[in-house]
Design an enzyme around this catalytic site. Structure first.
Site, PDB file in Angstrom:
ATOM      1  CB  SER A 102     -46.109 -39.826  81.637  1.00  0.00           C
ATOM      2  OG  SER A 102     -45.049 -40.606  81.308  1.00  0.00           O
TER       3      SER A 102
ATOM      4  CG  ASP B  55     -41.695 -41.882  80.090  1.00  0.00           C
ATOM      5  OD1 ASP B  55     -41.076 -41.256  79.846  1.00  0.00           O
ATOM      6  OD2 ASP B  55     -42.665 -41.661  80.289  1.00  0.00           O
TER       7      ASP B  55
ATOM      8  CG  ASP C 187     -41.308 -40.901  84.178  1.00  0.00           C
ATOM      9  OD1 ASP C 187     -41.758 -41.079  83.462  1.00  0.00           O
ATOM     10  OD2 ASP C 187     -42.563 -40.368  85.235  1.00  0.00           O
TER      11      ASP C 187
ATOM     12  CD  GLU D 200     -44.864 -49.064  87.642  1.00  0.00           C
ATOM     13  OE1 GLU D 200     -46.360 -49.023  88.019  1.00  0.00           O
ATOM     14  OE2 GLU D 200     -44.636 -48.201  86.933  1.00  0.00           O
ATOM     15  CB  ALA D 201     -43.068 -54.895  83.469  1.00  0.00           C
TER      16      ALA D 201
ATOM     17  NE  ARG E 192     -53.726 -51.553  87.363  1.00  0.00           N
ATOM     18  CZ  ARG E 192     -53.526 -50.749  86.581  1.00  0.00           C
ATOM     19  NH1 ARG E 192     -53.130 -50.795  85.106  1.00  0.00           N
ATOM     20  NH2 ARG E 192     -53.873 -49.755  86.794  1.00  0.00           N
TER      21      ARG E 192
ATOM     22  CB  SER F 236     -55.902 -47.751  82.813  1.00  0.00           C
ATOM     23  OG  SER F 236     -55.661 -46.836  82.977  1.00  0.00           O
TER      24      SER F 236
ATOM     25  CB  THR G 177     -52.521 -43.095  82.898  1.00  0.00           C
ATOM     26  OG1 THR G 177     -52.656 -44.157  82.485  1.00  0.00           O
ATOM     27  CG2 THR G 177     -52.244 -43.374  84.558  1.00  0.00           C
TER      28      THR G 177
ATOM     29  NE  ARG H 123     -52.832 -49.651  82.036  1.00  0.00           N
ATOM     30  CZ  ARG H 123     -52.637 -48.916  80.438  1.00  0.00           C
ATOM     31  NH1 ARG H 123     -52.853 -49.866  79.347  1.00  0.00           N
ATOM     32  NH2 ARG H 123     -52.488 -47.548  80.613  1.00  0.00           N
TER      33      ARG H 123
HETATM   34  P1  NG1 Z   1     -52.007 -47.829  84.640  1.00  0.00           P
HETATM   35  O1  NG1 Z   1     -53.224 -46.557  83.205  1.00  0.00           O
HETATM   36  O2  NG1 Z   1     -52.611 -47.335  85.538  1.00  0.00           O
HETATM   37  O3  NG1 Z   1     -51.635 -48.922  83.838  1.00  0.00           O
HETATM   38  C1  NG1 Z   1     -50.178 -46.191  83.610  1.00  0.00           C
HETATM   39  C2  NG1 Z   1     -48.527 -47.587  83.585  1.00  0.00           C
HETATM   40  C3  NG1 Z   1     -48.305 -47.784  85.474  1.00  0.00           C
HETATM   41  C4  NG1 Z   1     -47.666 -46.676  85.583  1.00  0.00           C
HETATM   42  C5  NG1 Z   1     -48.597 -45.342  85.249  1.00  0.00           C
HETATM   43  C6  NG1 Z   1     -48.221 -43.725  85.056  1.00  0.00           C
HETATM   44  C7  NG1 Z   1     -48.546 -50.367  82.985  1.00  0.00           C
HETATM   45  C8  NG1 Z   1     -49.576 -51.147  82.785  1.00  0.00           C
HETATM   46  N1  NG1 Z   1     -49.369 -48.980  83.300  1.00  0.00           N
HETATM   47  O4  NG1 Z   1     -50.835 -46.893  84.518  1.00  0.00           O
HETATM   48  O5  NG1 Z   1     -47.030 -49.202  85.410  1.00  0.00           O
HETATM   49  O6  NG1 Z   1     -46.370 -46.174  84.556  1.00  0.00           O
HETATM   50  O7  NG1 Z   1     -48.836 -45.302  83.835  1.00  0.00           O
HETATM   51  O8  NG1 Z   1     -47.284 -43.544  83.814  1.00  0.00           O
HETATM   52  O9  NG1 Z   1     -47.355 -49.958  82.198  1.00  0.00           O
HETATM   53 ZN    ZN Z   2     -43.627 -40.928  81.870  1.00  0.00          ZN
END
Ligand code: NG1
Ligand code: ZN
Length: 557
Positions: free
Chosen positions: A67, A284, A288, A387-388, A516, A518, A520, A525
């Site tokens: 992504s 992105d 998506d 999501e924002a 929280r 993350s 990924t 964060r």
């Molecule tokens: P994580 O890394 O869990 O915050 C990020 C985005 C999610 C989601 C995922 C998947 C933020 C704060 N977090 O997740 O909303 O899009 O990547 O791509 O934007």
């Molecule tokens: Zn993506």
């Protein structure tokens, strides 16, 4: 599992040794890591995809992408039969498979799982998997690893669909399992046709040709820009100028793309002052996510029109159509009251949530990750989730779709307001991806609604004013030490940290802050909102320090 199957698995797996000392987790959106670490993981996810296909007796998707992450990363995720994310019940098995230390442990895990799930290898249709990848150079090798994983299940078939956006692959899987046309050409046809339907339904008196100025789109140097180049030629009068397609010089997601634009709030590379005042958008790396933006004169800064504003625009439009149907109930009697639900996460700007509440809408907050938002949105007749960061879509229940189809045939000879509302809702359901958030279909829907309302991007942006916010990430020794509750708005572990965050937040006007781990990246964060940008920055920094104190050495970015 018979002997032949067992020895095939053992033999194939011996070519895919997992990297030493790396623990992988399926996370918010599949496995992600530096691409050089992923061969064995992707091979194993190939096996998982084949087992999932046998279990569901349906076509499954496997997408190779990381992504918005940097180009040297890659990742792998599964699309379930309905085009959605892998069932959460299978995630622990995915984690166990990825982390099995050798072929015999892997075989044991598969054996136990297959028995527990009652998966049969020789009754029913063979496993069938669609493979897609984004433009990352490591993608080809990883697709090859996935194919080998799939072929280590006897009889399993894979189809390499080549370079696709993530939502295209999800769309194809869903279409295949519904028995409807499912090629890339069909995808483009469905999107462009329903876009044109919406434009034809614009109320009389609005001069479409005059307001139809261009939109300039940043493709993140990835697949989305390339696909948009194809799609735009099918969309009648819509003028789309694509910047940063994968054919250019720039690196994927570097100084470009929806994630960069949303987090940094600056102009992406490839844009010049000549775009000031124009409608701009950013996708992105796997298309998506979508955000819009406006360049500010004489500065690198932008006015961001994010996922929350897209959600608000979509909610207004859908609500308007439902109101028309309600006002004309004699023409369009509905045996039930169609429910309209809005789903956001804690990252939604507080101003957007207040705005939507004031419209009288039903709002629900879920944890981060579209799998949670999607699940909640599917409980409504029409569920809109975003999501924002710009990932979201609109889901229509089977119940409302059959009702709309039936109304459409009853009313087909008339040309009343209610028939137009029915047709608009049906067109939206075909335009907007029902499987997963899709930047290309989102972009066409925004463009159609702006034409419908006659709004400029400035007018749209003024629906409400965002509360100033700041997002930071803090590197910590162990991010799993942070455990949250209440849709990630409260930290329950480590003890005492929530109290420290609360007392810091209380010092700020309109202060709101949460942390929280993350899913990924290896970080915690921090998100903060307050009455001014200085206060939001200061609150985020203060809380980043608290995280650092509680969780050991790290640095905030
Ligand atoms: P994580 O890394 O869990 O915050 C990020 C985005 C999610 C989601 C995922 C998947 C933020 C704060 N977090 O997740 O909303 O899009 O990547 O791509 O934007
Ligand atoms: Zn993506």
């Amino acid at each position: 599992m018979n002997e032949e199957q067992r020895s095939l698995l053992l033999q194939c797996s011996s070519h895919f040794a997992p990297p030493k000392g790396v623990k992988l987790s399926y996370g918010t959106a599949g496995f992600r890591a530096d691409a050089t670490l992923l061969r064995s993981t992707v091979y194993r996810v190939g096996i998982l995809a084949a087992l999932r296909s046998l279990k569901t007796q349906s076509v499954i998707g496997l997408m190779i992408t990381a992504s918005h992450n940097k180009v040297s990363d890659n990742g792998v995720k599964i699309a379930d039969p309905n085009g959605g994310m892998l069932s959460q019940q299978w995630e622990p098995f995915a984690d166990a498979l990825a982390n099995a230390s050798d072929p015999s442990e892997l075989l044991q895990l598969i054996d136990d799982f297959v028995r527990k799930e009652g998966i049969s290898f020789d009754n029913g249709r063979p496993a069938e998997i669609l493979l897609g990848r984004d433009t990352r150079p490591s993608g080809k090798l990883l697709v090859d690893a996935a194919r080998q994983g799939i072929s280590s299940i006897i009889g399993a078939i894979s189809h390499d669909m080549g370079v696709l956006t993530t939502p295209q692959l999800h769309w194809m899987v869903r279409a295949r399992n519904m028995g409807i046309k499912s090629t890339e050409h069909d995808y483009f046809q469905q999107l462009s046709h329903s876009y044109k339907c919406l434009v034809e339904l614009i109320p009389n008196g609005k001069d479409v040709s005059k307001s139809n100025d261009k939109v300039v789109v940043d493709g993140a140097n990835g697949v989305g820009g390339d696909k948009l180049e194809v799609l735009k030629h099918l969309c009648g009068g819509l003028i789309i100028e694509v910047r940063n397609s994968s054919k250019g010089e720039g690196a994927l997601n570097e100084g470009v793309g929806a994630d960069f634009v949303q987090k940094e709030k600056v102009v992406p590379s490839g844009f010049s002052p000549s775009e000031i005042g124009l409608r701009c958008a950013s996708l992105d790396g796997d298309a998506d996510r979508l955000v819009y933006f406006l360049m500010q004169p004489d500065s690198k800064m932008i006015d961001l029109v994010d996922g929350d504003k897209m959600l608000s625009l979509f909610a207004l439009f859908i609500k308007e159509q439902l109101n028309v149907l309600k006002d004309n109930e004699n023409e369009t009697p509905c045996p039930y009251h169609p429910s309209l639900g809005i789903v956001q996460t804690a990252y939604a700007n507080g101003a957007s949530t207040s705005y939507l509440k004031n419209l009288g809408l039903d709002i629900f907050i879920t944890p981060t990750g579209v799998k949670y938002l999607h699940e909640k949105a599917s409980e409504y007749d029409i569920g809109i989730y975003f999501e924002a960061n710009g990932h979201g879509t609109i889901l229509f229940s089977d119940r409302i779709l059959s009702w709309l189809e039936a109304r459409n045939s009853d009313l087909s000879s008339s040309s009343t307001e209610s028939q137009k509302a029915v047709l608009r809702l049906l067109a939206v359901s075909k335009l907007i991806n029902q499987a997963v958030g899709d930047a290309l279909s989102g972009l066409l829907l925004v463009e159609a609604i702006l034409l419908h309302t006659g709004w400029s991007i400035q007018k749209w942006n003024e629906l409400y004013r965002d509360l100033p916010s700041r997002q930071l990430k803090v590197k910590v020794v162990d991010r799993t030490a942070v455990v949250t509750a209440n849709a990630e708005t409260v930290v329950v572990q480590p003890a005492g940290i929530q109290e420290a965050i609360d007392s810091e937040t209380a010092k700020y006007r309109h202060g709101r802050c949460f942390i929280r781990p993350s899913g990924t990246e290896d970080v915690i964060r921090v998100y903060a909102e307050a009455a001014s940008q200085e206060e939001a920055d200061s609150l985020a920094n203060a809380v980043a320090k608290i995280v650092d104190q509680f969780l050991g050495s790290g640095s905030s970015q």
